[in-house]
Scaffold this active site. Structure first.
Site, PDB file in Angstrom:
ATOM      1  CG  ASP A  92     134.277  30.218  23.502  1.00 65.65           C
ATOM      2  OD1 ASP A  92     134.443  30.440  22.282  1.00 65.65           O
ATOM      3  OD2 ASP A  92     135.219  30.145  24.310  1.00 65.65           O
ATOM      4  CG  HIS A 142     133.790  25.142  24.994  1.00 65.27           C
ATOM      5  ND1 HIS A 142     135.007  25.771  24.895  1.00 65.27           N
ATOM      6  CD2 HIS A 142     132.983  25.983  25.672  1.00 65.27           C
ATOM      7  CE1 HIS A 142     134.923  26.966  25.488  1.00 65.27           C
ATOM      8  NE2 HIS A 142     133.713  27.116  25.964  1.00 65.27           N
ATOM      9  CB  CYS A 185     135.223  26.245  29.060  1.00 69.20           C
ATOM     10  SG  CYS A 185     133.952  27.441  29.499  1.00 69.20           S
ATOM     11  NE  ARG A 212     137.217  29.883  21.531  1.00 69.32           N
ATOM     12  CZ  ARG A 212     138.139  29.642  22.470  1.00 69.32           C
ATOM     13  NH1 ARG A 212     139.378  29.399  22.104  1.00 69.32           N
ATOM     14  NH2 ARG A 212     137.813  29.647  23.749  1.00 69.32           N
ATOM     15  CB  CYS A 231     130.082  27.792  26.643  1.00 70.39           C
ATOM     16  SG  CYS A 231     131.138  29.125  27.288  1.00 70.39           S
TER      17      CYS A 231
HETATM   18 ZN   LIG Z   1     133.216  28.367  27.532  1.00 68.14          ZN
END
Ligand SMILES: [Zn+2]
Length: 218
Positions: free
Chosen positions: A47, A101, A104, A49, A45
């Site tokens: 993202d 993750h 999400c 993080r 992803c």
């Molecule tokens: Zn995500």
């Protein structure tokens, strides 16, 4: 000490990092500039993080990375397919990791049927996974449990999509060693959890069976 702001901070960080790497491993960049031979393709992803290299402790040159919202593998996505083909046919990676993750946002948006404009088209495949597993998701006690379960189901669906691409099918048919891993990462503890078995060829794909992947029985 001079204070640096905004992206200047990033440039300063970069200079410090490059100097530190060169100091501890002289010739690192010159060697890496010649060629890359990563053994792994990471599909994860976007993202912030979930930084691929850091999570698995790999250095530049060791992990070929493709990231998008909700770690999707879509048959109409030329960007993702180009990365995949280059990784399999040219770099000849030995492992492909699809890593979702928990928590999400893309998956949550699909579950909650949010209005997102153009991004709705991108996460539409996650809504399809959600609809297919609606019964299983509905009986979970909390919204966060539903999101997390859908994160897992989504990874398995993307692995299924990945294994069905002509790129992987052809690689396995010609005997190329290539294993596909389904992982989900926990934002709250920094740990990766493997989901289900590794798919290492047409045979193991057959053994998994469509029902396993469709119903997410992992
Ligand atoms: Zn995500």
């Amino acid at each position: 000490m001079t204070k640096v702001f905004g992206v200047d901070r990033l440039l300063a960080n970069n200079r410090a990092w490059a100097e530190e790497v060169e100091r501890t491993k002289p010739g690192f960049f010159a060697h890496l500039a010649q060629q890359q031979t990563p053994g792994y393709l990471w599909i994860g992803c976007a993202d912030s993080r979930v930084p691929a290299n850091e999570i698995v402790g790999l250095e530049p040159g060791e992990l070929f990375v493709h990231r998008n919202v909700a770690n999707l593998v879509q048959h109409g996505d030329l960007n993702g397919l180009s990365v995949l083909q280059f990784a399999v046919d040219v770099l000849k990676v030995k492992h492909i990791i699809v890593c979702g993750h928990y928590g999400c946002s893309g998956v949550r948006a699909a579950l909650q049927d949010m209005r997102l404009g153009v991004a709705e088209h991108w996460i539409r495949p996650v809504r399809d996974v959600c609809e297919r597993h609606r019964h299983e998701l509905d009986i979970l006690p909390t919204e966060s449990a539903r999101v997390d379960r859908l994160c897992e189901l989504n990874v398995m669906q993307q692995v299924r999509n990945l294994c069905r691409t002509p790129i992987l099918q052809d690689a396995w048919r010609r005997g190329q060693k290539l294993a596909v891993h389904s992982w989900v990462y926990g934002l709250e503890d920094g740990l990766v959890r493997p989901l289900g078995p590794v798919v290492a060829g047409l045979k193991s794909l057959d053994e998994l069976g469509a029902s396993y992947l469709m119903r997410g029985a992992f």
